[in-house]
Design a protein around this motif. Structure first.
Motif, mmCIF file in Angstrom:
data_model
loop_
_atom_site.group_PDB
_atom_site.id
_atom_site.type_symbol
_atom_site.label_atom_id
_atom_site.label_comp_id
_atom_site.label_asym_id
_atom_site.label_seq_id
_atom_site.Cartn_x
_atom_site.Cartn_y
_atom_site.Cartn_z
ATOM 1 N N ASP A 1 26.513 -16.913 8.276
ATOM 2 C CA ASP A 1 27.287 -17.598 9.099
ATOM 3 C C ASP A 1 26.368 -18.087 10.090
ATOM 4 N N THR A 2 27.047 -18.824 11.352
ATOM 5 C CA THR A 2 26.250 -19.055 12.477
ATOM 6 C C THR A 2 25.405 -18.036 12.978
ATOM 7 N N HIS A 3 25.727 -16.619 12.978
ATOM 8 C CA HIS A 3 25.208 -15.770 13.676
ATOM 9 C C HIS A 3 24.577 -14.819 12.862
ATOM 10 N N HIS A 4 24.841 -14.588 11.650
ATOM 11 C CA HIS A 4 24.225 -13.359 10.694
ATOM 12 C C HIS A 4 23.546 -14.037 9.591
ATOM 13 N N SER A 5 22.116 -13.084 9.406
ATOM 14 C CA SER A 5 21.453 -13.517 8.425
ATOM 15 C C SER A 5 20.972 -12.371 7.758
ATOM 16 N N VAL A 6 20.792 -12.414 6.364
ATOM 17 C CA VAL A 6 20.196 -11.176 5.583
ATOM 18 C C VAL A 6 18.758 -11.815 4.865
ATOM 19 N N PHE A 7 17.929 -10.913 4.719
ATOM 20 C CA PHE A 7 16.692 -11.485 3.997
ATOM 21 C C PHE A 7 15.884 -10.427 3.469
ATOM 22 N N GLY A 8 14.775 -11.001 2.637
ATOM 23 C CA GLY A 8 14.207 -9.750 1.939
ATOM 24 C C GLY A 8 12.893 -10.595 1.218
ATOM 25 N N ARG A 9 11.888 -9.538 1.066
ATOM 26 C CA ARG A 9 10.602 -9.866 0.320
ATOM 27 C C ARG A 9 10.216 -8.896 -0.513
ATOM 28 N N PHE A 10 9.536 -9.310 -1.758
ATOM 29 C CA PHE A 10 8.830 -8.496 -2.485
ATOM 30 C C PHE A 10 7.674 -9.149 -2.853
ATOM 31 N N GLU A 11 6.668 -8.017 -3.048
ATOM 32 C CA GLU A 11 5.094 -8.586 -3.457
ATOM 33 C C GLU A 11 4.618 -7.386 -4.328
ATOM 34 N N SER A 12 3.696 -7.944 -4.894
ATOM 35 C CA SER A 12 2.868 -7.100 -5.971
ATOM 36 C C SER A 12 1.528 -7.824 -6.047
ATOM 37 N N VAL A 13 0.413 -7.027 -5.849
ATOM 38 C CA VAL A 13 -0.917 -7.413 -5.576
ATOM 39 C C VAL A 13 -2.025 -6.646 -6.251
ATOM 40 N N ALA A 14 -3.011 -7.173 -6.772
ATOM 41 C CA ALA A 14 -4.199 -6.359 -7.269
ATOM 42 C C ALA A 14 -5.168 -6.407 -6.189
ATOM 43 N N ASN A 15 -5.752 -5.352 -5.458
ATOM 44 C CA ASN A 15 -6.438 -5.217 -4.323
ATOM 45 C C ASN A 15 -7.624 -4.299 -4.571
ATOM 46 N N ASP A 16 -8.831 -4.935 -4.272
ATOM 47 C CA ASP A 16 -10.052 -3.834 -4.145
ATOM 48 C C ASP A 16 -10.740 -3.614 -2.704
ATOM 49 N N GLU A 17 -9.851 -4.004 -1.744
ATOM 50 C CA GLU A 17 -10.418 -3.817 -0.487
ATOM 51 C C GLU A 17 -9.498 -2.598 0.437
ATOM 52 N N LEU A 18 -9.093 -1.603 -0.221
ATOM 53 C CA LEU A 18 -8.053 -0.794 0.446
ATOM 54 C C LEU A 18 -9.068 0.377 0.942
ATOM 55 N N PHE A 19 -10.221 0.464 0.341
ATOM 56 C CA PHE A 19 -11.236 1.547 0.668
ATOM 57 C C PHE A 19 -12.441 1.051 0.900
ATOM 58 N N ARG A 20 -12.599 0.622 1.963
ATOM 59 C CA ARG A 20 -14.019 -0.038 2.577
ATOM 60 C C ARG A 20 -15.331 0.958 2.747
ATOM 61 N N ASP A 21 -14.855 2.327 2.780
ATOM 62 C CA ASP A 21 -15.874 3.276 3.080
ATOM 63 C C ASP A 21 -16.765 3.518 1.901
ATOM 64 N N PRO A 22 -18.176 2.972 1.671
ATOM 65 C CA PRO A 22 -18.910 3.267 0.520
ATOM 66 C C PRO A 22 -19.085 4.692 0.092
ATOM 67 N N THR A 23 -18.679 5.700 0.840
ATOM 68 C CA THR A 23 -18.856 7.169 0.437
ATOM 69 C C THR A 23 -17.473 7.424 -0.373
ATOM 70 N N SER A 24 -16.722 6.664 0.017
ATOM 71 C CA SER A 24 -15.210 7.080 -0.873
ATOM 72 C C SER A 24 -15.318 6.805 -2.527
ATOM 73 N N PRO A 25 -14.744 7.640 -3.332
ATOM 74 C CA PRO A 25 -14.763 7.462 -4.781
ATOM 75 C C PRO A 25 -13.828 6.321 -5.106
ATOM 76 N N LEU A 26 -12.968 5.849 -4.200
ATOM 77 C CA LEU A 26 -12.130 4.811 -4.578
ATOM 78 C C LEU A 26 -12.591 3.702 -4.162
ATOM 79 N N HIS A 27 -13.843 3.420 -3.267
ATOM 80 C CA HIS A 27 -14.564 2.231 -2.867
ATOM 81 C C HIS A 27 -14.561 1.263 -3.945
ATOM 82 N N ASP A 28 -14.158 0.081 -3.604
ATOM 83 C CA ASP A 28 -14.332 -1.241 -4.560
ATOM 84 C C ASP A 28 -13.615 -1.003 -5.694
#
Length: 506
Positions: free
Chosen positions: A419-446
């Motif tokens: 109504d004039t005063h009340h709102s509900v909202f939401g968001r969902f996301e799914s992503v393939a990411n290769d930048e979560l571990f930037r430390d080259p020494t990490s086994p999960l890097h790249d």
């Protein structure tokens, strides 16, 4: 007898311009109509001279709400008792324009359609056509999302619009890699547009932000990546926007009554790539955090150097851009050197006021500062649906790194005004990411990992004064984490954010 004729002729010469002057004043006062002078009585037979009665003062009606935006000077002209002037041919008097309340004008109403009730003839075509509303840059949204909220004022041939917000938030991002922090986001936008002549229309726009004040590292946002701070990659944080978010101009040239060709560009702008940026989508208007897929869909909304040419019709738009592919650096206060080393094309279909669909593709030259020599081909598609209270966005993107791998992302958003005063909202996301571990020494890097986030929230709106309003609320979100990342992120981290959004027009 000669003296009487000279007096009558002089009175007629004075009275003749009064109706035309009164009508011009009425038009300039945006609807403040002043009563017309009473019809003159027939000239009586000569009588002995008597004292001339003073004319009664006429009351001026109080201005309406829309007239308080521009208050022209009021000139009082008393009625003149004189013989009736010679009639003025109707065709010599310009028609009276109906008053327009720009403070409540709907973006979907300002179009070319003769039965729309809005401005016609392309005068305000930059505000949106019959079946679309204006998004960021040159993008389109459904007309039923409505006009960009803010203050709208007509002054002469110019239409001015001001919009902005200051958004205070506190977030607690869960899990071992989460953090808690209070921060302020902000944006101010001013648009000026006018016709330049027969079939020509000009629009100038600027957007500014004080987010550089929050520091180079921005704010916590679990699973978000992109750009740098202090020479290091930002991971699990969202970078601040630059001071100059847009400095652009656009010229439209009518092809016919419903379509035009246009040229858009400037030192800071947005190329024809991806859907409208998240801060301009109503489906995300109360989401306090940027999407974790921001660098898949709308990271180019601040680009230093853009030129876009296109063809715009009520049902579709096609456009192509040349722009600088490199994302903004961590020095957020300056304007970086514009270049035109990348390109994109986009097609948008608006089959009805409720729908807007776009497909785009671009080639970005070295977008990431920490990945020199790595170019990117980006393909996006999005569907936007709006009914007024309900707005939704569904989008897909694929980033093909050259050299490198293909990284895909999905995004869904919904906002429902109860109504004039009340709102509900939401968001969902799914992503393939290769930048979560930037430390080259990490086994999960790249390594590439598909991660997800789902978030829901509530907002309560309250007016403050005029177009100024406040929305308060909060969100709760959780994440889909693959097994290999649970040691770093936890099994199922939970985050929450509280906010207060002070906005001009929201």
């Amino acid at each position: 007898m000669m003296k009487t004729l000279m007096v009558a002729a002089g009175a007629a010469a004075i009275l003749l311009p009064v109706p035309v002057l009164a009508q011009a004043m009425d038009h300039s006062m945006h609807g403040m109509k002043m009563p017309a002078p009473p019809a003159a009585k027939p000239k009586p037979k000569p009588k002995p001279a008597a004292k001339k009665a003073k004319p009664a003062a006429r009351a001026v009606p109080a201005p309406t709400r829309s007239q308080t935006l521009i208050a022209p000077p009021v000139v009082f002209i008393p009625p003149i008792q004189a013989p009736a002037p010679a009639p003025v041919p109707a065709e010599t008097i310009p028609p009276q324009a109906a008053p327009v309340d720009h403070s409540t004008m709907d973006r979907g109403a300002m179009n070319h359609a003769p039965d729309s009730g809005g401005m016609q003839g392309g005068m305000m075509m930059g505000m949106g056509g019959t079946d679309y509303a204006e998004g960021s840059g040159t993008s389109r949204l459904p007309a039923r999302e409505g006009m960009m909220r803010g203050v709208h004022v007509m002054t002469g041939d110019w239409m001015l619009m001001a919009h902005g917000y200051a958004w205070g938030s506190y977030t607690d991002q869960g899990g071992p890699r989460g953090a808690n922090e209070a921060f302020v986001q902000s944006m101010a936008m001013v648009t000026a547009e006018r016709p330049l002549g027969d079939g020509l229309h000009l629009k100038l726009q600027t957007m500014l932000s004080l987010e550089p004040l929050m520091g180079a590292r921005g704010y916590p946002n679990l699973l978000a990546t992109g750009e740098v701070a202090n020479g290091q990659a930002l991971v699990d944080r969202q970078h601040p926007h630059d001071l100059f978010m847009e400095l652009s101009g656009r010229i439209d040239v009518d092809v016919d009554a419903d379509s035009s060709v246009f040229l858009y560009g400037g030192p800071v702008g947005e190329p024809a790539l991806g859907p409208s940026a998240f801060m301009h989508r109503k489906s995300a208007q109360y989401q306090p955090l940027a999407p974790i897929t921001h660098h898949w869909f709308d990271s180019t909304h601040i680009t230093y150097g853009v030129i876009t040419a296109g063809y715009s019709a009520p049902k579709f738009q096609i456009e192509a851009s040349a722009f600088r592919g490199r994302e903004p650096d961590e020095r957020r206060w300056n304007i970086e050197t514009p270049r035109l080393d990348s390109w994109s094309v986009r097609g948008t279909w608006t089959p009805s006021p409720s729908w807007a669909l776009q497909v785009s593709h671009g080639r970005l030259k070295e977008p990431e500062e920490l990945e020199p020599g790595v170019n990117e081909q980006r393909t996006t598609a999005s569907v936007h649906y709006a009914t007024g209270p309900l707005t939704t966005t569904l989008a897909f993107s694929a980033k093909n790194k050259n050299p490198g791998r293909v990284l895909t992302a999905w995004l869904g958003e919904v906002n429902y005004d109860l109504d004039t005063h009340h709102s509900v909202f939401g968001r969902f996301e799914s992503v393939a990411n290769d930048e979560l571990f930037r430390d080259p020494t990490s086994p999960l890097h790249d390594r590439k990992f598909r991660v997800g986030k789902i978030e829901g929230g509530y907002a309560y709106r309250m007016p403050i004064a005029g177009p100024l309003g406040l929305a308060v609320g909060g969100t709760v979100g959780t994440y889909a984490i693959p097994g290999a990342l649970k040691e770093a992120y936890g099994k199922m981290p939970v985050s929450f954010t509280l906010f207060a959004k002070l906005a001009l027009g929201n």
